[in-house]
Design a protein around this motif. Structure first.
Motif, PDB file in Angstrom:
ATOM      1  N   LEU A   1      -3.180  -7.757   3.107  1.00 23.59           N
ATOM      2  CA  LEU A   1      -2.669  -6.387   3.034  1.00 23.59           C
ATOM      3  C   LEU A   1      -1.665  -6.214   4.153  1.00 23.59           C
ATOM      4  CD1 LEU A   1      -6.010  -4.522   2.519  1.00 23.59           C
ATOM      5  CD2 LEU A   1      -4.188  -4.658   0.884  1.00 23.59           C
TER       6      LEU A   1
ATOM      7  N   VAL B   1       3.098  -1.713   3.866  1.00 24.49           N
ATOM      8  CA  VAL B   1       2.756  -0.346   3.492  1.00 24.49           C
ATOM      9  C   VAL B   1       4.040   0.476   3.391  1.00 24.49           C
ATOM     10  CG1 VAL B   1       2.362   0.417   5.875  1.00 24.49           C
ATOM     11  CG2 VAL B   1       1.268   1.597   4.029  1.00 24.49           C
TER      12      VAL B   1
ATOM     13  N   LEU C   1      -6.863   4.216   4.978  1.00 23.03           N
ATOM     14  CA  LEU C   1      -6.844   3.482   3.708  1.00 23.03           C
ATOM     15  C   LEU C   1      -7.461   2.102   3.869  1.00 23.03           C
ATOM     16  CD1 LEU C   1      -5.956   3.209   0.760  1.00 23.03           C
ATOM     17  CD2 LEU C   1      -3.701   2.599   1.547  1.00 23.03           C
TER      18      LEU C   1
ATOM     19  N   TYR D   1       6.434  -0.394   6.618  1.00 18.00           N
ATOM     20  CA  TYR D   1       5.888  -1.009   7.828  1.00 18.00           C
ATOM     21  C   TYR D   1       5.156  -2.271   7.458  1.00 18.00           C
ATOM     22  CZ  TYR D   1       6.580   3.668   9.670  1.00 18.00           C
ATOM     23  OH  TYR D   1       7.119   4.866  10.034  1.00 18.00           O
TER      24      TYR D   1
ATOM     25  N   VAL E   1       1.934  -4.446   8.398  1.00 14.26           N
ATOM     26  CA  VAL E   1       0.624  -4.099   8.932  1.00 14.26           C
ATOM     27  C   VAL E   1       0.087  -5.242   9.751  1.00 14.26           C
ATOM     28  CG1 VAL E   1      -1.728  -3.542   8.263  1.00 14.26           C
ATOM     29  CG2 VAL E   1       0.160  -2.592   6.998  1.00 14.26           C
TER      30      VAL E   1
ATOM     31  N   HIS F   1       5.352   4.298   3.262  1.00 12.12           N
ATOM     32  CA  HIS F   1       4.849   5.625   3.625  1.00 12.12           C
ATOM     33  C   HIS F   1       5.904   6.670   3.278  1.00 12.12           C
ATOM     34  CE1 HIS F   1       3.463   8.874   6.320  1.00 12.12           C
ATOM     35  NE2 HIS F   1       2.289   8.361   6.065  1.00 12.12           N
TER      36      HIS F   1
ATOM     37  N   MET G   1       0.870  -1.170   0.000  1.00 12.23           N
ATOM     38  CA  MET G   1       0.000   0.000   0.000  1.00 12.23           C
ATOM     39  C   MET G   1       0.909   1.222   0.000  1.00 12.23           C
ATOM     40  SD  MET G   1      -2.996  -0.981   2.625  1.00 12.23           S
ATOM     41  CE  MET G   1      -2.105  -1.764   3.918  1.00 12.23           C
TER      42      MET G   1
ATOM     43  N   LEU H   1       1.108  -0.827  13.345  1.00 12.77           N
ATOM     44  CA  LEU H   1       2.224  -0.936  12.415  1.00 12.77           C
ATOM     45  C   LEU H   1       3.475  -1.387  13.135  1.00 12.77           C
ATOM     46  CD1 LEU H   1       1.890   2.322  10.342  1.00 12.77           C
ATOM     47  CD2 LEU H   1       1.145   0.068   9.710  1.00 12.77           C
ATOM     48  N   GLU H   2       4.284  -2.132  12.388  1.00 15.68           N
ATOM     49  CA  GLU H   2       5.558  -2.568  12.950  1.00 15.68           C
ATOM     50  C   GLU H   2       6.616  -2.215  11.910  1.00 15.68           C
ATOM     51  OE1 GLU H   2       5.277  -6.657  13.950  1.00 15.68           O
ATOM     52  OE2 GLU H   2       7.463  -6.817  14.051  1.00 15.68           O
ATOM     53  N   GLU H   3       7.620  -1.520  12.338  1.00 13.46           N
ATOM     54  CA  GLU H   3       8.624  -1.132  11.353  1.00 13.46           C
ATOM     55  C   GLU H   3       9.363  -2.343  10.847  1.00 13.46           C
ATOM     56  OE1 GLU H   3      10.535   2.396  11.746  1.00 13.46           O
ATOM     57  OE2 GLU H   3      11.543   2.071   9.834  1.00 13.46           O
TER      58      GLU H   3
ATOM     59  N   LEU I   1      -3.298  -6.505  11.674  1.00 14.89           N
ATOM     60  CA  LEU I   1      -4.725  -6.208  11.778  1.00 14.89           C
ATOM     61  C   LEU I   1      -5.216  -6.733  13.112  1.00 14.89           C
ATOM     62  CD1 LEU I   1      -5.440  -7.518   8.204  1.00 14.89           C
ATOM     63  CD2 LEU I   1      -5.395  -5.139   8.848  1.00 14.89           C
TER      64      LEU I   1
ATOM     65  N   LEU J   1      -3.998   0.842  -4.532  1.00 17.72           N
ATOM     66  CA  LEU J   1      -3.792   0.811  -3.077  1.00 17.72           C
ATOM     67  C   LEU J   1      -3.036   2.057  -2.640  1.00 17.72           C
ATOM     68  CD1 LEU J   1      -2.691  -2.881  -2.431  1.00 17.72           C
ATOM     69  CD2 LEU J   1      -4.971  -1.958  -2.427  1.00 17.72           C
ATOM     70  N   LEU J   2      -3.508   3.201  -3.111  1.00 17.77           N
ATOM     71  CA  LEU J   2      -2.789   4.448  -2.914  1.00 17.77           C
ATOM     72  C   LEU J   2      -3.637   5.419  -2.118  1.00 17.77           C
ATOM     73  CD1 LEU J   2      -0.482   6.402  -3.852  1.00 17.77           C
ATOM     74  CD2 LEU J   2      -1.897   6.912  -5.793  1.00 17.77           C
ATOM     75  N   ALA J   3      -2.982   6.152  -1.219  1.00 15.81           N
ATOM     76  CA  ALA J   3      -3.677   7.215  -0.507  1.00 15.81           C
ATOM     77  C   ALA J   3      -2.751   8.417  -0.450  1.00 15.81           C
ATOM     78  CB  ALA J   3      -4.037   6.776   0.909  1.00 15.81           C
TER      79      ALA J   3
ATOM     80  N   PRO K   1     -10.902  -3.717  10.885  1.00 15.26           N
ATOM     81  CA  PRO K   1      -9.922  -3.974  11.940  1.00 15.26           C
ATOM     82  C   PRO K   1      -9.131  -2.720  12.295  1.00 15.26           C
ATOM     83  CG  PRO K   1      -9.087  -4.736   9.850  1.00 15.26           C
ATOM     84  CD  PRO K   1     -10.479  -4.253   9.593  1.00 15.26           C
ATOM     85  N   ARG K   2      -8.527  -2.765  13.457  1.00 20.72           N
ATOM     86  CA  ARG K   2      -7.661  -1.681  13.875  1.00 20.72           C
ATOM     87  C   ARG K   2      -6.248  -1.993  13.391  1.00 20.72           C
ATOM     88  NH1 ARG K   2      -6.638   2.617  17.046  1.00 20.72           N
ATOM     89  NH2 ARG K   2      -4.552   2.599  17.934  1.00 20.72           N
ATOM     90  N   ILE K   3      -5.575  -0.967  12.939  1.00 22.13           N
ATOM     91  CA  ILE K   3      -4.264  -1.176  12.342  1.00 22.13           C
ATOM     92  C   ILE K   3      -3.192  -0.892  13.369  1.00 22.13           C
ATOM     93  CG2 ILE K   3      -2.707  -0.358  10.548  1.00 22.13           C
ATOM     94  CD1 ILE K   3      -4.979  -1.708   9.373  1.00 22.13           C
TER      95      ILE K   3
ATOM     96  N   ILE L   1       1.388   5.330   0.568  1.00 20.84           N
ATOM     97  CA  ILE L   1       0.779   6.518   1.175  1.00 20.84           C
ATOM     98  C   ILE L   1       1.772   7.668   1.051  1.00 20.84           C
ATOM     99  CG2 ILE L   1      -0.232   7.490   3.237  1.00 20.84           C
ATOM    100  CD1 ILE L   1      -0.916   4.740   4.131  1.00 20.84           C
TER     101      ILE L   1
ATOM    102  N   GLN M   1      -4.716   3.378   8.580  1.00 24.94           N
ATOM    103  CA  GLN M   1      -6.032   3.025   9.109  1.00 24.94           C
ATOM    104  C   GLN M   1      -7.115   3.522   8.181  1.00 24.94           C
ATOM    105  OE1 GLN M   1      -6.968   1.523  12.524  1.00 24.94           O
ATOM    106  NE2 GLN M   1      -8.510   1.197  10.978  1.00 24.94           N
TER     107      GLN M   1
ATOM    108  N   GLN N   1       5.767   7.138  12.527  1.00 24.37           N
ATOM    109  CA  GLN N   1       5.005   5.897  12.623  1.00 24.37           C
ATOM    110  C   GLN N   1       3.558   6.190  12.964  1.00 24.37           C
ATOM    111  OE1 GLN N   1       7.117   2.738  14.249  1.00 24.37           O
ATOM    112  NE2 GLN N   1       5.339   1.429  14.559  1.00 24.37           N
TER     113      GLN N   1
ATOM    114  N   SER O   1     -11.649   3.259  18.133  1.00 25.74           N
ATOM    115  CA  SER O   1     -10.362   2.626  17.846  1.00 25.74           C
ATOM    116  C   SER O   1     -10.029   2.666  16.370  1.00 25.74           C
ATOM    117  CB  SER O   1     -10.381   1.175  18.322  1.00 25.74           C
ATOM    118  OG  SER O   1     -11.396   0.480  17.643  1.00 25.74           O
ATOM    119  N   ILE O   2     -11.056   2.842  15.522  1.00 22.85           N
ATOM    120  CA  ILE O   2     -10.706   2.853  14.107  1.00 22.85           C
ATOM    121  C   ILE O   2     -10.942   4.192  13.439  1.00 22.85           C
ATOM    122  CG2 ILE O   2     -11.088   0.388  13.743  1.00 22.85           C
ATOM    123  CD1 ILE O   2     -13.730   1.315  12.373  1.00 22.85           C
TER     124      ILE O   2
ATOM    125  N   ARG P   1       9.392   5.176   4.691  1.00 19.77           N
ATOM    126  CA  ARG P   1       9.369   4.154   5.740  1.00 19.77           C
ATOM    127  C   ARG P   1       8.517   3.002   5.271  1.00 19.77           C
ATOM    128  NH1 ARG P   1      12.747   6.952   7.026  1.00 19.77           N
ATOM    129  NH2 ARG P   1      13.114   8.176   8.882  1.00 19.77           N
TER     130      ARG P   1
ATOM    131  N   ARG Q   1       0.437   5.251  10.770  1.00 26.04           N
ATOM    132  CA  ARG Q   1      -0.624   4.408  11.292  1.00 26.04           C
ATOM    133  C   ARG Q   1      -1.989   5.023  10.998  1.00 26.04           C
ATOM    134  NH1 ARG Q   1      -4.477   2.557  14.099  1.00 26.04           N
ATOM    135  NH2 ARG Q   1      -5.240   4.683  14.233  1.00 26.04           N
TER     136      ARG Q   1
END
Lengths: 262, 362
Positions: free
Chosen positions: A180, A183, B74, A198, A200, A185, A142, A214-216, A202, B39-41, A210-212, A144, B72, B64, B23-24, A196, B68
């Motif tokens: 997915l 990502v 996207l 990461y 993902v 960024h 993904m 991230l882990e580098e 979920l 898959l772009l934002a 789901p809540r995201i 961004i 989220q 980070q 949370s979301i 960067r 995040r």
């Protein structure tokens, strides 16, 4: 190169298929990238190339040997490589006192250089320096982009287009939602671009989405823009032209799996 | 009491829902722009520059957190896409991605359609369409359906033919079997040569070869050599006017407008021609008979449509209209050219220079 311009008549079916893969089509193949080392590439730049290769596999070729050439002065070497390996994206790494840790990212149109942007790597953290689990090879990332300068400045806009082209991967009609995982960024702030990557995770949230977390993971680069060689407006417009008879894609029951297969 | 309790229950339920959604949800000043096909934002909000200036782990943490939030948003969008379970009930959840909207340049220019071969041009001109042939043919001798060509074809194996008739005007000493074999070889060679010529023509047209090399390479054909000879002739100081000609070369000097599409006559030129042109125009305007011949125009249009249809539907059945159109055409065919040519003359307002030009070509 005269040898490459001569018409080759295929003698076997395999050769014919090979040539058909390379000729211009309505729906094009996924763009391949070639990662080239310059005459004086140092360790950092080599590591960067190796990491980007790992991210872009199998749509990349990493050339092991050093090639003494200067893309901004003479583009024929790059064009020769592009024709030989049928790659339309390239990443050229070099290092000298005036331009330390230099990366030239670029793309081709019809085997001629379209755009080239020179980036300097200020800080680099490699894949193997970050010790945690990585996502599988061939995952579609993904992308961004954060920062208003990516829309305001013309050079940054081309850079954004180049980066999307570079890291996009194959275009798929459907995607497995649990796959997915990756990502990339890009943040543009203060004249610097922070890239960067990461992984993902979920996590369960109360509802369906789901809540995201991230882990580098992956390579992280701090880039600064140096020289650019952008295509003229009309050449760029010509390259954007899509043929009218673009048919809808025919495959409906192939999903993009984690392993990159169908 | 009951009312208060109901309200309290509803409020509590709403609290819970909000808690889940918190949370979301992500708060952003400007909405992101999404291209789900890629898959772009794109986040247009200016990032906190001051905070990101200091190097170190704080910057990483900030980056980070920003990542995040954006991820989220996207992922929420992606999860909202129409999804289904691929491969039955237990399979993975798969979402249908829309077409990518971000315009990226192509790798190579779009393919040009290949130019028609000599036969295809001829067939389009004549309106010939491809007849669909059956794959099996009835063999009278073997009393069964056999292939049209190939292994065990109808009509027997031609290499095993034991009888070759001597045709009427042939030499009685000649070996007929050798003649048949030689003719087949010649036919195959001619076919192959034509195929390669068509390929070369298509390839040349597609790649738009720039100026041919002026020295002979041995691989050039007639047209290219003619072009090159003309260029060589004109590249002298007097633009080729005093160059000696070869015995069979045509003796006319190249016209001034040989490269241009439109010709403009000189203003003060042929007075007699101009007078006759104007008189002809007046006569056509004054005559009662219409210049446009409706029948011929209609026939021409029909033939054109039919030829286009023939080119487009190669394997389809011949339509009734084609036969009718062709039947109508035959009587008016000879005069069609003059009838058709009269139309553009009428349309042109001036009717001066271009009319004379056209007539000269006829």
């Amino acid at each position: 190169m005269d040898a490459l311009d001569r018409v080759v008549k295929p003698k076997t079916k395999r050769a014919k298929r090979f040539l058909e893969k390379r000729e211009p089509k309505l729906n094009e193949n996924t763009k391949n990238a070639m990662l080239i080392k310059g005459g004086n590439a140092n360790l950092t730049v080599t590591e960067v190339l190796k990491d980007i290769y790992a991210v872009k596999k199998p749509f990349a070729v990493l050339y092991k040997r050093k090639n003494i050439t200067r893309p901004f002065e003479d583009q024929t070497t790059l064009e020769f490589f592009s024709k030989k390996s049928d790659c339309s994206l390239f990443l050229f790494g070099s290092h000298n006192k005036k331009r330390p840790n230099n990366l030239i990212i670029g793309r081709m149109f019809d085997y001629h250089v379209l755009d080239m942007i020179e980036l300097g790597v200020e800080k680099f953290v490699s894949l193997k320096d970050i010790k945690n689990s990585k996502c599988p090879e061939g995952t579609k990332p993904m992308l961004i982009f954060a920062g208003d300068v990516f829309d305001v400045n013309e050079e940054y806009r081309r850079l954004k287009s180049l980066l999307i082209d570079f890291f996009r991967g194959p275009t798929v009609p459907s995607i497995r939602l649990a796959g997915l995982e990756y990502v990339l960024h890009f943040t543009a702030v203060d004249g610097k671009i922070y890239m960067r990557s990461y992984k993902v995770l979920l996590k369960k949230s109360g509802c369906k989405i789901p809540r995201i977390e991230l882990e580098e993971m992956g390579p992280s680069l701090d880039l600064v823009m140096r020289r650019t060689h952008l295509a003229s407006d009309d050449l760029y417009k010509l390259s954007l032209k899509q043929p009218k008879g673009l048919k809808p894609k025919m495959f409906f029951n192939i999903s993009h799996d984690v392993l990159g297969g169908s | 009491m009951a009312a208060v309790r109901v309200e309290a229950v509803l409020a509590a339920a709403e609290e819970q829902e909000a808690e889940k959604r918190r949370s979301i949800t992500v708060e952003k000043e400007l909405e992101l722009e999404y291209d789900l096909g890629n898959l772009l934002a794109v986040d247009r909000n200016p990032p906190p520059a001051a905070a990101l200036r200091g190097a170190g782990p704080r910057r990483e943490a900030l980056l980070q957190a920003l990542a995040r939030d954006n991820t989220q948003l996207l992922v929420s969008r992606l999860w909202e896409l129409p999804a289904e379970r691929a491969g039955g009930a237990g399979g993975p959840l798969v979402a249908q991605l829309p077409e990518p909207t971000f315009r990226l340049p192509r790798e190579k220019p779009p393919p040009k359609p290949r130019p028609p071969t000599r036969w295809e041009q001829f067939a389009r001109l004549k309106g010939i369409r491809r007849k669909k042939k059956t794959s099996l043919v009835w063999d009278e001798q073997a009393k069964e359906w056999r292939r049209r060509w190939g292994y065990r074809r109808a009509g027997g194996d031609p290499s095993r033919a034991w009888l070759a008739e001597v045709p009427a005007g042939a030499d009685p000493e000649e070996d007929q079997f050798a003649r048949l074999r030689r003719e087949k070889r010649e036919r195959v060679a001619r076919n192959e040569l034509n195929r390669l010529r068509n390929l070369a023509r298509a390839h040349r047209a597609g790649s738009a070869v720039p100026a041919a090399p002026l020295h002979p390479t041995g691989h050039q054909d007639r047209d290219e050599l003619r072009r090159v000879a003309r260029v060589a002739r004109v590249s002298t100081a007097s633009l080729g006017r005093f160059q000696p000609r070869l015995p069979k070369e045509s003796a006319e000097p190249p016209s001034r407008n040989s490269g241009k599409k439109r010709r403009f006559e000189p203003l003060l030129g042929n007075l007699a021609a101009e007078r006759s042109r104007q008189l002809e125009l007046l006569r056509d305007m004054g005559s009662k008979k219409p210049v446009l011949d409706i029948t011929r125009a209609v026939n021409k249009q029909l033939r054109q449509e039919e030829a286009e249809a023939a080119a487009a539907n190669k394997g389809k059945k011949q339509s009734k209209r084609g036969k009718r159109g062709r039947r109508q055409q035959r009587p008016g065919r000879s005069g069609k050219k003059s009838g058709a040519r009269r139309q553009p003359q009428q349309k042109k307002a001036a009717g001066g220079g271009t009319g004379a030009g056209r007539r000269k070509k006829a």
